[in-house]
Design a protein around this motif. Structure first.
Motif, PDB file in Angstrom:
ATOM      1  N   UNK A   1      25.771 -12.071  79.693  1.00  0.00           N
ATOM      2  CA  UNK A   1      24.740 -10.973  80.131  1.00  0.00           C
ATOM      3  C   UNK A   1      25.599  -9.872  80.559  1.00  0.00           C
ATOM      4  N   UNK A   2      24.876  -8.694  80.712  1.00  0.00           N
ATOM      5  CA  UNK A   2      25.626  -7.369  81.112  1.00  0.00           C
ATOM      6  C   UNK A   2      24.422  -6.475  81.676  1.00  0.00           C
ATOM      7  N   UNK A   3      24.587  -5.505  82.091  1.00  0.00           N
ATOM      8  CA  UNK A   3      23.595  -4.468  82.511  1.00  0.00           C
ATOM      9  C   UNK A   3      22.685  -4.138  81.437  1.00  0.00           C
ATOM     10  N   UNK A   4      21.588  -4.057  81.735  1.00  0.00           N
ATOM     11  CA  UNK A   4      20.315  -3.765  81.076  1.00  0.00           C
ATOM     12  C   UNK A   4      19.637  -5.188  80.729  1.00  0.00           C
ATOM     13  N   UNK A   5      20.315  -6.258  80.591  1.00  0.00           N
ATOM     14  CA  UNK A   5      19.465  -7.690  80.593  1.00  0.00           C
ATOM     15  C   UNK A   5      18.681  -7.925  81.939  1.00  0.00           C
ATOM     16  N   UNK A   6      17.766  -8.765  81.546  1.00  0.00           N
ATOM     17  CA  UNK A   6      16.808  -9.251  82.852  1.00  0.00           C
ATOM     18  C   UNK A   6      17.178 -10.560  83.339  1.00  0.00           C
ATOM     19  N   UNK A   7      16.962 -10.901  84.408  1.00  0.00           N
ATOM     20  CA  UNK A   7      17.387 -12.203  85.135  1.00  0.00           C
ATOM     21  C   UNK A   7      16.290 -12.632  85.861  1.00  0.00           C
ATOM     22  N   UNK A   8      16.072 -14.032  85.939  1.00  0.00           N
ATOM     23  CA  UNK A   8      15.116 -14.376  87.063  1.00  0.00           C
ATOM     24  C   UNK A   8      15.829 -15.266  87.990  1.00  0.00           C
ATOM     25  N   UNK A   9      15.563 -15.073  89.134  1.00  0.00           N
ATOM     26  CA  UNK A   9      16.392 -15.497  90.448  1.00  0.00           C
ATOM     27  C   UNK A   9      15.478 -15.881  91.581  1.00  0.00           C
ATOM     28  N   UNK A  10      16.227 -16.685  92.411  1.00  0.00           N
ATOM     29  CA  UNK A  10      15.746 -17.230  93.540  1.00  0.00           C
ATOM     30  C   UNK A  10      16.808 -17.343  94.702  1.00  0.00           C
ATOM     31  N   UNK A  11      16.594 -17.061  96.033  1.00  0.00           N
ATOM     32  CA  UNK A  11      17.534 -17.310  96.947  1.00  0.00           C
ATOM     33  C   UNK A  11      18.135 -18.802  96.781  1.00  0.00           C
TER      34      UNK A  11
END
Length: 336
Positions: free
Chosen positions: A325-335
């Motif tokens: 992925x790159x700038x402009x894509x979305x991510x789902x994250x958790x610590x």
């Protein structure tokens, strides 16, 4: 060394088969049987290809890949709804109290009741990591990435999620619980019954087991000692499940007596904490996180660093490369 969790595909069959042979038995969801594993991969492909965002009888099988060598080092699974093809049997531990006026004595009895209470729940299972990789957070990546997938595809999963832990086995791979209870009715060793269940399902349990409650007081001490106890190798997995909000609610496996853990799906810690944001830049600064991207078969998850901004998040370049992925894509994250 970097790892990424991705959807399993047909070409992963040899790696899955080799891992299945090294589990030591008792992993019903990862049997050392090529036709069964091949069927699992075909079912997984169909599940990842299904367009409807609804709850169905899906199987999502994932593999953990070393990005440097492209070798598969672990695997895990999610069943979106158990009990669809055949009932999902467990023993429920129940208690009742009786009182004798003449003896002035109260007796509290414990029974095992064959139950399908957990039918309809989602299940996380089939988690296996090669021994040489059980460090540096890879186990947590393998386990928790499943919950990120569920959070990103919430409509495809039930409101309750379960996880079965392998029960206690002896050094030969036998089960004292099986020998003390079910084995007496089937004329099969635990390994034979477990292998049969992995390939054909556990309907034979309902066909041949007594339907009435079984008093635990009638079981041998060796069987009593392991009811609700995980295999020694599964204690860390049980702690991870407890940290996610899973609890043991007196359901045990009909084969080896291992504990079944349950949780409200929306109450699972990783699902509750998951956040989605757009990547607005790349940076090595930030908080250690588990990061995921992609819909269904394009899903990938890895470890990365996330730095929140007022407009989105910055992701470290290594994780961006691993996830494609790159700038402009979305991510789902958790610590982490």
């Amino acid at each position: 060394m970097s790892f990424v969790l991705r959807a399993a595909r047909a070409g992963d069959l040899p790696a899955l088969y080799q891992m299945a042979k090294s589990t030591g038995g008792g992993f019903t969801n990862l049997p050392p049987d090529r036709p069964t594993l091949k069927a699992k991969l075909a079912r997984t492909e169909a599940s990842f290809s299904r367009d409807e965002e609804t709850l169905a009888d899906d199987l999502f099988l994932f593999v953990l890949e070393d990005t440097a060598s492209a070798k598969v080092r672990g695997t895990c699974q999610i069943f979106s709804r158990i009990g669809s093809r055949w009932p999902f049997y467990s023993y429920r531990i129940s208690t009742f109290t009786q009182y004798s006026k003449e003896l002035d004595r109260t007796i509290r009895a414990e029974t095992l009741v064959l139950s399908t209470d957990l039918d309809g729940a989602s299940e996380v299972g089939g988690l296996f990591l090669l021994a040489g990789e059980r460090a540096a957070g890879t186990g947590a990546l393998l386990a928790r990435s499943r919950y990120l997938f569920m959070a990103m595809h919430r409509a495809r999963f039930a409101d309750r999620t379960i996880a079965e832990l392998r029960g206690a086995h002896d050094e030969t791979g036998g089960s004292a619980f099986w020998d003390g209870l079910a084995g007496r009715f089937f004329g099969m060793s635990f390994r034979e019954a477990d292998d049969f269940n992995a390939v054909h399902g556990n309907q034979f349990i309902a066909d041949l087991m007594p339907k009435h409650p079984i008093y635990t007081a009638l079981l041998p001490e060796t069987a009593l000692a392991v009811i609700g106890k995980p295999h020694q190798s599964g204690r860390a997995a049980q702690r991870m499940l407890e940290n996610e909000g899973f609890r043991y609610e007196c359901y045990v496996d009909v084969f080896d007596g291992g504990p079944t853990m349950t949780a409200p799906t929306d109450g699972i810690a990783t699902i509750k904490a998951a956040r989605t944001a757009e990547i607005v830049g790349l940076s090595d600064e930030g908080e250690d996180c588990l990061v995921a991207h992609g819909h269904l078969g394009a899903f990938r998850a890895s470890c990365g660093r996330i730095a929140a901004t007022t407009t989105g998040v910055k992701l470290n370049p290594g994780a961006a490369e691993a996830l494609g992925i790159s700038v402009g894509d979305s991510v789902t994250y958790v610590p982490r």
